[in-house]
Design a protein around this motif. Structure first.
Motif, PDB file in Angstrom:
ATOM      1  N   LEU A   1      14.385 -31.801  83.770  1.00  0.00           N
ATOM      2  CA  LEU A   1      14.729 -31.791  85.189  1.00  0.00           C
ATOM      3  C   LEU A   1      14.718 -33.199  85.762  1.00  0.00           C
ATOM      4  CD1 LEU A   1      12.634 -28.868  86.739  1.00  0.00           C
ATOM      5  CD2 LEU A   1      15.063 -28.863  86.211  1.00  0.00           C
ATOM      6  N   SER A   2      15.624 -33.432  86.723  1.00  0.00           N
ATOM      7  CA  SER A   2      15.578 -34.630  87.544  1.00  0.00           C
ATOM      8  C   SER A   2      15.328 -34.172  88.975  1.00  0.00           C
ATOM      9  CB  SER A   2      16.889 -35.404  87.458  1.00  0.00           C
ATOM     10  OG  SER A   2      16.946 -36.410  88.456  1.00  0.00           O
ATOM     11  N   VAL A   3      14.200 -34.590  89.556  1.00  0.00           N
ATOM     12  CA  VAL A   3      13.826 -34.165  90.906  1.00  0.00           C
ATOM     13  C   VAL A   3      13.654 -35.401  91.780  1.00  0.00           C
ATOM     14  CG1 VAL A   3      12.186 -32.867  92.306  1.00  0.00           C
ATOM     15  CG2 VAL A   3      12.652 -32.146  89.950  1.00  0.00           C
ATOM     16  N   THR A   4      14.456 -35.493  92.843  1.00  0.00           N
ATOM     17  CA  THR A   4      14.362 -36.620  93.772  1.00  0.00           C
ATOM     18  C   THR A   4      14.387 -36.092  95.201  1.00  0.00           C
ATOM     19  OG1 THR A   4      16.778 -36.910  93.788  1.00  0.00           O
ATOM     20  CG2 THR A   4      15.526 -38.190  92.173  1.00  0.00           C
ATOM     21  N   SER A   5      13.798 -36.866  96.106  1.00  0.00           N
ATOM     22  CA  SER A   5      13.783 -36.496  97.518  1.00  0.00           C
ATOM     23  C   SER A   5      14.297 -37.658  98.348  1.00  0.00           C
ATOM     24  CB  SER A   5      12.371 -36.123  97.972  1.00  0.00           C
ATOM     25  OG  SER A   5      11.907 -34.968  97.292  1.00  0.00           O
ATOM     26  N   GLU A   6      15.117 -37.339  99.341  1.00  0.00           N
ATOM     27  CA  GLU A   6      15.637 -38.348 100.257  1.00  0.00           C
ATOM     28  C   GLU A   6      15.773 -37.715 101.630  1.00  0.00           C
ATOM     29  OE1 GLU A   6      19.443 -41.376 100.862  1.00  0.00           O
ATOM     30  OE2 GLU A   6      19.192 -40.283  98.989  1.00  0.00           O
ATOM     31  N   GLY A   7      14.989 -38.193 102.588  1.00  0.00           N
ATOM     32  CA  GLY A   7      15.039 -37.629 103.924  1.00  0.00           C
ATOM     33  C   GLY A   7      14.659 -36.155 103.914  1.00  0.00           C
ATOM     34  N   PRO A   8      15.485 -35.299 104.528  1.00  0.00           N
ATOM     35  CA  PRO A   8      15.139 -33.886 104.653  1.00  0.00           C
ATOM     36  C   PRO A   8      15.536 -33.032 103.452  1.00  0.00           C
ATOM     37  CG  PRO A   8      17.173 -34.306 105.811  1.00  0.00           C
ATOM     38  CD  PRO A   8      16.707 -35.639 105.275  1.00  0.00           C
ATOM     39  N   THR A   9      16.012 -33.666 102.374  1.00  0.00           N
ATOM     40  CA  THR A   9      16.569 -32.912 101.259  1.00  0.00           C
ATOM     41  C   THR A   9      15.936 -33.319  99.936  1.00  0.00           C
ATOM     42  OG1 THR A   9      18.698 -32.789 102.427  1.00  0.00           O
ATOM     43  CG2 THR A   9      18.704 -32.264 100.079  1.00  0.00           C
ATOM     44  N   GLN A  10      15.675 -32.323  99.109  1.00  0.00           N
ATOM     45  CA  GLN A  10      15.250 -32.559  97.736  1.00  0.00           C
ATOM     46  C   GLN A  10      16.387 -32.131  96.804  1.00  0.00           C
ATOM     47  OE1 GLN A  10      12.226 -29.999  95.630  1.00  0.00           O
ATOM     48  NE2 GLN A  10      11.078 -31.923  95.560  1.00  0.00           N
ATOM     49  N   THR A  11      16.660 -32.942  95.780  1.00  0.00           N
ATOM     50  CA  THR A  11      17.734 -32.666  94.838  1.00  0.00           C
ATOM     51  C   THR A  11      17.147 -32.431  93.452  1.00  0.00           C
ATOM     52  OG1 THR A  11      19.276 -34.045  96.095  1.00  0.00           O
ATOM     53  CG2 THR A  11      19.878 -33.518  93.820  1.00  0.00           C
ATOM     54  N   VAL A  12      17.550 -31.319  92.845  1.00  0.00           N
ATOM     55  CA  VAL A  12      17.096 -30.969  91.499  1.00  0.00           C
ATOM     56  C   VAL A  12      18.326 -30.865  90.603  1.00  0.00           C
ATOM     57  CG1 VAL A  12      15.831 -29.326  90.078  1.00  0.00           C
ATOM     58  CG2 VAL A  12      15.169 -29.678  92.472  1.00  0.00           C
ATOM     59  N   LYS A  13      18.291 -31.583  89.469  1.00  0.00           N
ATOM     60  CA  LYS A  13      19.430 -31.573  88.550  1.00  0.00           C
ATOM     61  C   LYS A  13      18.964 -31.210  87.143  1.00  0.00           C
ATOM     62  CE  LYS A  13      21.846 -35.354  90.973  1.00  0.00           C
ATOM     63  NZ  LYS A  13      22.447 -36.702  90.808  1.00  0.00           N
ATOM     64  N   TYR A  14      19.841 -30.486  86.419  1.00  0.00           N
ATOM     65  CA  TYR A  14      19.610 -30.216  84.995  1.00  0.00           C
ATOM     66  C   TYR A  14      20.928 -29.806  84.354  1.00  0.00           C
ATOM     67  CZ  TYR A  14      19.300 -25.270  86.505  1.00  0.00           C
ATOM     68  OH  TYR A  14      19.545 -24.042  87.057  1.00  0.00           O
ATOM     69  N   GLN A  15      20.941 -29.727  83.038  1.00  0.00           N
ATOM     70  CA  GLN A  15      22.117 -29.304  82.287  1.00  0.00           C
ATOM     71  C   GLN A  15      21.838 -27.969  81.612  1.00  0.00           C
ATOM     72  OE1 GLN A  15      24.302 -31.951  79.763  1.00  0.00           O
ATOM     73  NE2 GLN A  15      23.643 -33.785  80.858  1.00  0.00           N
ATOM     74  N   GLN A  16      22.864 -27.116  81.586  1.00  0.00           N
ATOM     75  CA  GLN A  16      22.776 -25.840  80.895  1.00  0.00           C
ATOM     76  C   GLN A  16      24.080 -25.597  80.149  1.00  0.00           C
ATOM     77  OE1 GLN A  16      22.026 -22.428  83.345  1.00  0.00           O
ATOM     78  NE2 GLN A  16      22.145 -20.981  81.662  1.00  0.00           N
ATOM     79  N   ALA A  17      23.986 -25.503  78.838  1.00  0.00           N
ATOM     80  CA  ALA A  17      25.161 -25.255  77.990  1.00  0.00           C
ATOM     81  C   ALA A  17      26.274 -26.260  78.283  1.00  0.00           C
ATOM     82  CB  ALA A  17      25.668 -23.826  78.185  1.00  0.00           C
ATOM     83  N   GLY A  18      25.906 -27.530  78.496  1.00  0.00           N
ATOM     84  CA  GLY A  18      26.892 -28.565  78.747  1.00  0.00           C
ATOM     85  C   GLY A  18      27.407 -28.614  80.158  1.00  0.00           C
ATOM     86  N   ILE A  19      26.911 -27.746  81.030  1.00  0.00           N
ATOM     87  CA  ILE A  19      27.335 -27.701  82.423  1.00  0.00           C
ATOM     88  C   ILE A  19      26.262 -28.350  83.285  1.00  0.00           C
ATOM     89  CG2 ILE A  19      27.827 -26.164  84.369  1.00  0.00           C
ATOM     90  CD1 ILE A  19      29.110 -24.256  82.401  1.00  0.00           C
ATOM     91  N   LEU A  20      26.665 -29.197  84.219  1.00  0.00           N
ATOM     92  CA  LEU A  20      25.737 -29.880  85.101  1.00  0.00           C
ATOM     93  C   LEU A  20      25.438 -29.016  86.321  1.00  0.00           C
ATOM     94  CD1 LEU A  20      27.305 -33.474  85.046  1.00  0.00           C
ATOM     95  CD2 LEU A  20      25.543 -32.520  83.540  1.00  0.00           C
ATOM     96  N   VAL A  21      24.163 -28.815  86.600  1.00  0.00           N
ATOM     97  CA  VAL A  21      23.735 -28.002  87.736  1.00  0.00           C
ATOM     98  C   VAL A  21      22.925 -28.876  88.683  1.00  0.00           C
ATOM     99  CG1 VAL A  21      22.440 -25.982  88.488  1.00  0.00           C
ATOM    100  CG2 VAL A  21      23.672 -25.927  86.303  1.00  0.00           C
ATOM    101  N   GLU A  22      23.315 -28.880  89.957  1.00  0.00           N
ATOM    102  CA  GLU A  22      22.607 -29.639  90.978  1.00  0.00           C
ATOM    103  C   GLU A  22      22.295 -28.717  92.147  1.00  0.00           C
ATOM    104  OE1 GLU A  22      23.437 -33.904  92.963  1.00  0.00           O
ATOM    105  OE2 GLU A  22      24.820 -32.332  93.645  1.00  0.00           O
ATOM    106  N   GLN A  23      21.036 -28.707  92.579  1.00  0.00           N
ATOM    107  CA  GLN A  23      20.626 -27.875  93.696  1.00  0.00           C
ATOM    108  C   GLN A  23      19.973 -28.739  94.771  1.00  0.00           C
ATOM    109  OE1 GLN A  23      19.167 -23.755  92.487  1.00  0.00           O
ATOM    110  NE2 GLN A  23      18.752 -24.909  90.622  1.00  0.00           N
ATOM    111  N   LEU A  24      20.438 -28.564  96.013  1.00  0.00           N
ATOM    112  CA  LEU A  24      19.891 -29.294  97.148  1.00  0.00           C
ATOM    113  C   LEU A  24      19.026 -28.349  97.970  1.00  0.00           C
ATOM    114  CD1 LEU A  24      22.397 -30.980  96.204  1.00  0.00           C
ATOM    115  CD2 LEU A  24      22.622 -31.715  98.580  1.00  0.00           C
ATOM    116  N   ILE A  25      17.787 -28.736  98.184  1.00  0.00           N
ATOM    117  CA  ILE A  25      16.824 -27.905  98.891  1.00  0.00           C
ATOM    118  C   ILE A  25      16.533 -28.520 100.251  1.00  0.00           C
ATOM    119  CG2 ILE A  25      14.477 -26.981  98.830  1.00  0.00           C
ATOM    120  CD1 ILE A  25      14.735 -27.342  95.701  1.00  0.00           C
ATOM    121  N   GLU A  26      16.673 -27.735 101.294  1.00  0.00           N
ATOM    122  CA  GLU A  26      16.344 -28.196 102.642  1.00  0.00           C
ATOM    123  C   GLU A  26      14.829 -28.088 102.808  1.00  0.00           C
ATOM    124  OE1 GLU A  26      17.469 -27.285 107.306  1.00  0.00           O
ATOM    125  OE2 GLU A  26      18.383 -26.126 105.699  1.00  0.00           O
TER     126      GLU A  26
END
Length: 259
Positions: free
Chosen positions: A149-174
């Protein structure tokens, strides 16, 4: 109106991964281990046993625009039931469990009954029941076990990134709500993308949990027109009553044997 309306875009528009490149994936039924959210991930998923929701889906796909009324029922981690109606007439009903998929197409008087590989073949990614459930209600989707996992925070949002079966998944959390705000899925090989945006958060009783009543799905594949689905939930109830999940196939319906 085309009778072959995009069934899965209507039923599960928040999981329109079929826009990604059609690639070969295993069709053998397997369980994909999913870990709970990492401690550093600030998302808080919906707590419920039964969920009932009604709303409307606006669809713009395959050169056509139309709308469908949706009714969604869930028993958490157990059953997802969806009914889609056009012009007041039910066209499709689906009942999905962790190991089974049943779909009735009343427009064509056909039905499908099989295992979860049906959805995996439709989307060409290793979709799980828990991922489908999460995307329909705007929950954070944990990464498969042993995924970096790649987990970063900037201002009001946290971003979580990972790969699954060669597909890039990014989730932004308020962070103020601890709820998923946006999901981005990209297939670098095919340059196909999917974006799911959650909006119009309203508190649900009895515990005032924030729930996204608006879902915007945007899917893009090179060489094809973009597909867009907007889901607007009107009424959402948590644990108001014990729900049933009716599903029966009329004797005259033919079985759709999907490859």
């Amino acid at each position: 109106m085309n009778r072959h309306w995009p069934l899965l875009l209507v039923l599960i528009g928040s999981l329109s991964l079929g826009a990604c490149n059609r690639r070969a994936v295993p069709t053998k039924t397997t369980t994909i281990p999913v870990r709970p959210p990492a401690p550093e991930v600030r998302a808080k998923n919906l707590d419920f046993r039964y969920l009932a929701a009604k709303g409307k889906a606006q669809i713009d796909a395959n050169g056509e625009k139309y709308s469908a009324n949706l009714a969604v029922r869930m028993r958490k981690d157990s059953v997802i039931w969806v009914s889609a109606s056009l012009l007041g007439i039910e066209g499709v009903r689906a009942r999905i469990t962790p190991d089974s998929v049943q779909v009735i197409n009343k427009l064509e008087k056909t039905y499908y009954a099989g295992n979860f590989d049906y959805l995996r073949r439709q989307f060409n990614v290793p979709i799980t029941f828990l991922q489908l459930q999460s995307m329909l209600i705007g929950d954070y989707v944990p990464a498969p076990a042993d995924t970096a996992l790649s987990v970063t925070s900037e201002g009001p949002t946290q971003t979580v990134k990972y790969q699954q079966a060669g597909i890039l998944v990014e989730q932004l959390i308020e962070l103020s709500r601890a709820r998923l705000q946006k999901l981005n899925v990209a297939d670098p090989k095919s340059q196909s993308t999917l974006t799911v945006t959650y909006a119009d958060f309203q508190p649900l009783q009895p515990s005032a949990q924030p729930f996204a009543h608006g879902i915007l799905v945007q899917a893009q594949q090179p060489g094809r027109q973009p597909a867009t689905v907007t889901i607007s939930y009107r009424n959402v109830d948590l644990d108001k009553e014990k729900l049933s999940f009716p599903f029966s196939v009329p004797a005259e319906y033919g079985r759709n044997k999907r490859k």
